[in-house]
Write an enzyme that holds these catalytic residues in place. Structure first.
Site, PDB file in Angstrom:
ATOM      1  N   CYS A 131     -12.262 -39.751  73.926  1.00  0.00           N
ATOM      2  CA  CYS A 131     -11.173 -39.525  74.806  1.00  0.00           C
ATOM      3  C   CYS A 131      -9.927 -39.321  74.166  1.00  0.00           C
ATOM      4  CB  CYS A 131     -11.015 -40.993  75.560  1.00  0.00           C
ATOM      5  SG  CYS A 131     -12.488 -41.156  76.746  1.00  0.00           S
ATOM      6  N   GLY A 244     -28.670 -35.978  71.352  1.00  0.00           N
ATOM      7  CA  GLY A 244     -28.268 -34.719  71.163  1.00  0.00           C
ATOM      8  C   GLY A 244     -29.268 -33.692  70.937  1.00  0.00           C
TER       9      GLY A 244
END
Length: 305
Positions: A131, A244
């Site tokens: 973030c 991933g």
């Protein structure tokens, strides 16, 4: 018989398969497809202190062997998650869940952790440090070891629950970030978050995403994620959740051999809602072919060959 049980910082899971945050919502839609109790856990949608509506459309684009997303952490806010979503989750899943949180300041991260600290079903808090840090001109917390350590220390002071820091791959040295988080008290590491990418529409000559760039996920990123899990396993002595591009039981085992103790499955859920169920069902057979009776024995095994 193959024992699929794994442990993450003292939290026991019946198997290492965990749907990744942002690809599983709060489980409701998937509970209509299969019994969620087959899962080890699931990481629910990234949550911020206040509700967020996310980025404008279009915010998802296909790309070969993957997808781009710029959803922008759309979520109802921490209060709604605690009072409404978690009670609903308790009706459809009976194991420990992983709470993924985000924030624009270290205090917002800590605020979210304090709100979740008394929630019994939350077994682990997963801290998304991809973030933007509003105090550093929007630079992500996860791209700076000092900022990553600051968030880690703040959330550790705000909760007694195990804290796993989810790392961004968009850095020069991910092991350096992992070491900073470990030194600041992290209980575990989750990696990787999405890789930054973009596509351009040839007809309009404009980016496909309204946000211009988005996070690349899917099978295309698996080799990158695997390498980074390997590097972090060598750098810190903490449990790792690998994530991933994982889309099969073989991928799960490969990720564990690189150093993961458990594995999150993301984009595969969007392509096939039953992906995680199929992976759980396939794992015993793959383990038998590999000659292991306890799947936890795979963790880091490739480092010793």
């Amino acid at each position: 018989m193959v024992n699929l049980e794994v442990s993450l910082a003292g939290v026991s899971l019946k198997n290492p398969v965990i749907p990744a945050s942002g690809t599983f919502g709060y489980g409701r839609e998937f509970a209509q497809v299969y019994d969620l109790d087959i899962l080890g856990s699931f990481s629910f949608k990234g949550t911020t202190a206040k509700p967020r509506f996310g980025n404008p459309q279009p915010r998802v684009a296909e790309t070969p062997c993957g997808m781009l997303n710029a959803v922008g952490l759309q979520n109802p806010g921490i209060d709604s998650v605690v009072t409404q979503e978690l009670p609903n989750i308790a009706k459809i899943f009976h194991g420990p869940v992983i709470a993924n949180i985000g924030g624009n300041t270290a205090e917002e991260y800590a605020e979210n952790c304090r709100a979740l600290d008394g929630c019994a079903q939350v077994g682990i808090i997963e801290v998304n440090i991809s973030c933007p840090n509003v105090h550093c001109g929007g630079k992500n917390f996860g791209s700076d070891p000092r900022a990553a350590a600051q968030v880690t220390a703040a959330v550790k002071a705000a909760t007694k629950k195990p804290v796993f820091i989810k790392l961004s791959p968009n850095v020069t040295d991910i092991a350096e970030i992992a070491r900073a988080c470990a030194d600041a008290g992290a209980d575990g590491i989750c990696l990787i978050n999405t890789l930054l990418g973009m596509r351009i529409d040839l007809k309009s000559k404009r980016p496909l995403l309204s946000n211009r760039t988005g996070g690349l996920s899917g099978p295309a990123v698996f080799p990158v994620a695997l390498r980074m899990v390997w590097d972090v396993y060598e750098a810190v002595k903490l449990p790792i959740i690998g994530c991933g591009g994982v889309s099969s039981a073989e991928d799960v085992c490969e990720m564990m051999l690189a150093g993961a103790s458990a594995v999150e499955i993301g984009a595969a859920n969007l392509k096939n809602p039953s992906a995680c169920k199929a992976i759980v069902e396939d794992l015993p057979g793959v383990c038998q072919r590999l000659g292991v009776t306890k799947i936890c024995e795979l963790t880091g095994g490739a480092h010793h060959e």
